[in-house]
Design a protein around this motif. Structure first.
Motif, short mmCIF file in Angstrom:
data_model
loop_
_atom_site.label_atom_id
_atom_site.label_comp_id
_atom_site.label_asym_id
_atom_site.label_seq_id
_atom_site.Cartn_x
_atom_site.Cartn_y
_atom_site.Cartn_z
N PRO A 25 -113.34 -22.64 20.35
CA PRO A 25 -113.82 -21.39 19.76
C PRO A 25 -113.85 -20.28 20.81
O PRO A 25 -114.31 -20.51 21.95
CB PRO A 25 -115.23 -21.75 19.31
CG PRO A 25 -115.67 -22.80 20.30
CD PRO A 25 -114.43 -23.57 20.66
N SER A 26 -113.41 -19.09 20.47
CA SER A 26 -113.37 -18.03 21.46
C SER A 26 -113.33 -16.65 20.84
O SER A 26 -112.74 -16.46 19.77
CB SER A 26 -112.15 -18.22 22.38
OG SER A 26 -112.10 -17.21 23.37
N TRP A 27 -113.93 -15.70 21.54
CA TRP A 27 -113.78 -14.29 21.23
C TRP A 27 -112.81 -13.64 22.22
O TRP A 27 -112.88 -12.45 22.47
CB TRP A 27 -115.14 -13.58 21.30
CG TRP A 27 -116.11 -13.98 20.23
CD1 TRP A 27 -115.84 -14.64 19.07
CD2 TRP A 27 -117.52 -13.74 20.21
NE1 TRP A 27 -116.98 -14.83 18.34
CE2 TRP A 27 -118.04 -14.29 19.02
CE3 TRP A 27 -118.41 -13.12 21.09
CZ2 TRP A 27 -119.39 -14.23 18.67
CZ3 TRP A 27 -119.76 -13.06 20.76
CH2 TRP A 27 -120.24 -13.61 19.56
N ASP A 80 -120.30 -19.26 16.06
CA ASP A 80 -119.47 -18.45 15.19
C ASP A 80 -118.17 -19.16 14.82
O ASP A 80 -117.75 -19.16 13.66
CB ASP A 80 -119.17 -17.11 15.88
CG ASP A 80 -118.44 -16.13 14.98
OD1 ASP A 80 -118.58 -16.24 13.74
OD2 ASP A 80 -117.75 -15.24 15.51
N PHE A 81 -117.52 -19.76 15.80
CA PHE A 81 -116.22 -20.37 15.55
C PHE A 81 -116.15 -21.87 15.84
O PHE A 81 -115.27 -22.55 15.32
CB PHE A 81 -115.13 -19.64 16.35
CG PHE A 81 -114.74 -18.32 15.74
CD1 PHE A 81 -114.15 -18.28 14.49
CD2 PHE A 81 -114.99 -17.13 16.39
CE1 PHE A 81 -113.80 -17.07 13.91
CE2 PHE A 81 -114.64 -15.91 15.82
CZ PHE A 81 -114.03 -15.88 14.58
N HIS A 94 -108.17 -24.54 17.01
CA HIS A 94 -108.33 -23.25 17.66
C HIS A 94 -108.91 -22.26 16.64
O HIS A 94 -108.36 -22.13 15.55
CB HIS A 94 -107.00 -22.70 18.17
CG HIS A 94 -106.19 -23.68 18.95
ND1 HIS A 94 -105.13 -24.39 18.40
CD2 HIS A 94 -106.28 -24.09 20.24
CE1 HIS A 94 -104.60 -25.17 19.33
NE2 HIS A 94 -105.29 -25.01 20.45
N ASP A 95 -109.99 -21.59 17.01
CA ASP A 95 -110.60 -20.62 16.10
C ASP A 95 -111.09 -19.41 16.86
O ASP A 95 -111.65 -19.54 17.96
CB ASP A 95 -111.79 -21.25 15.35
CG ASP A 95 -111.33 -22.22 14.28
OD1 ASP A 95 -110.67 -21.78 13.34
OD2 ASP A 95 -111.64 -23.42 14.41
N GLY A 96 -110.91 -18.23 16.26
CA GLY A 96 -111.48 -17.04 16.85
C GLY A 96 -110.58 -15.82 16.75
O GLY A 96 -109.64 -15.78 15.96
N HIS A 97 -110.89 -14.86 17.59
CA HIS A 97 -110.13 -13.61 17.66
C HIS A 97 -110.44 -12.98 19.01
O HIS A 97 -111.00 -13.65 19.89
CB HIS A 97 -110.49 -12.68 16.50
CG HIS A 97 -111.96 -12.58 16.20
ND1 HIS A 97 -112.90 -12.29 17.17
CD2 HIS A 97 -112.64 -12.73 15.03
CE1 HIS A 97 -114.10 -12.27 16.61
NE2 HIS A 97 -113.98 -12.53 15.32
#
Length: 363
Positions: free
Chosen positions: A264-266, A209-210, A177-180
């Protein structure tokens, strides 16, 4: 005579590409539009093994911002990389441009026999990555791709438990899991947002990005093995904020006996860069950079521990880069060209899958 010439050529090559231990590595920074540069400059302070000899940037607002914050000499700034290389001797370049410009920076560095590091991902697409790889191999320079997650003690401890010590058997599933909650939402600079949310300059949105973090970690854990297929579902949850690119994705990588799921997520409620590794006989979770949670068939319950901090060349990106330039190590694993060529191929396939709605098989 021919043998002597070959030996002499070898010695000359060493003198070009390696810097003696007693001499500071001469570093140039190219671009300030990537906000990660703000975290890189403090690493230079108080070090005797590296010397900042130039910065390439034309944006006056950025020049003033960085000059004031880090007390930079105005004479350090150059309008182009070519002008910098013509004016001063440089051993290595650290790149903080948009991702699209990575190719031009690498090709220029290769022509001048200068090693280069760039912030992740390596390239906007596979075509650009292949051009960069060709330039690197022709010139013999070293290329390093920098990821924040490369310097997490938890990731290294997990790798050793899984890969070296075989504590959980063969890998069956990796989840990353990656992002913000979004680059605009967390306050990224305008200069960063302009290209980060552009499908040409970044090669995509959240996927590039992620998604690159998970692709990098999965390829590393799988011994550089390429997945047999990639399937991706991408969405625009916030088209009013990010109208040109995807802001959320789920990417499934299939291997002969394993699967990796990258998320990946924003749109996460909080910042996160965590990983789960499941094997035949146990699991290793890395919920935070310096935390491990482990359970195997020999344990009645899950155990949590704190792995030791990384040291030496692996302590941080600058120490690693200095060791590469000195010839003490060669880029490998998470930072290497070979692994990151696969990363870019995965990201390319993810975009294609998201567009077509179909699985993409890799050769």
């Amino acid at each position: 005579m021919k043998k002597f010439a070959l030996v002499l050529l070898g010695l000359l090559s060493l003198s070009i590409f390696q810097v003696p231990a007693q001499v500071p590595v001469r570093l140039a920074i190219v671009g300030l539009v990537h906000d990660h540069a703000m975290g890189f400059f403090p690493r230079l302070q108080g070090r005797s093994d590296v010397e900042l000899v130039g910065v390439v940037e034309t944006n006056q607002a950025l020049i003033e911002r960085y000059s004031q914050k880090f007390n930079l000499d105005p004479n350090l700034f150059y309008p182009t990389l070519g002008a910098l290389l013509a004016a001063t001797n440089v051993n290595v370049v650290a790149t903080f441009t948009d991702i699209y410009d990575h190719q031009q920076v690498v090709e220029t560095c290769a022509a001048h026999h200068v090693d280069v590091m760039m912030e992740k991902p390596m390239a906007v697409n596979l075509k650009a990555a292949e051009a960069m790889a060709a330039a690197v191999k022709k010139s013999g320079i070293q290329l390093v791709v920098n990821y924040e997650t490369t310097w997490y003690p938890g990731n290294w401890a997990a790798y050793q438990m899984v890969h070296d010590q075989h504590q959980i058997g063969d890998i069956r599933r990796i989840v990353v899991h990656d992002g913000h909650n979004g680059p605009k939402e967390i306050g990224c600079s305008t200069n960063f947002l302009v290209w980060l949310t552009d499908p040409v300059l970044n090669g995509g949105g959240a996927i590039n990005d992620f998604g690159c973090y998970g692709a990098d970690l999965a390829t590393w854990l799988m011994d550089g093995q390429k997945p047999t297929s990639v399937f991706c579902v991408a969405r625009q949850i916030k088209p009013d904020i990010y109208p040109k690119v995807e802001d959320d994705a789920t990417i499934v990588l299939t291997y002969p006996k394993a699967q990796a799921v990258l998320e990946p997520s924003w749109n996460w409620p909080f910042n996160r860069k965590d990983m789960e590794i499941y094997g035949q006989t146990g699991y290793v979770l890395v919920p935070q950079p310096n935390v491990l949670r482990v359970r195997t068939v020999h344990m009645s319950d899950e155990m949590e521990n704190t792995p030791p901090m990384l040291s030496g060349p692996d302590a941080d990106p600058l120490s690693y880069l200095v060791a590469v330039v000195r010839g003490d190590i060669k880029p490998s694993g998470l930072s290497s060209l070979d692994v990151n060529m696969i990363v870019v191929e995965i990201l390319d396939a993810a975009h294609k899958s998201a567009r077509t709605g179909k699985r993409v098989d890799l050769e």
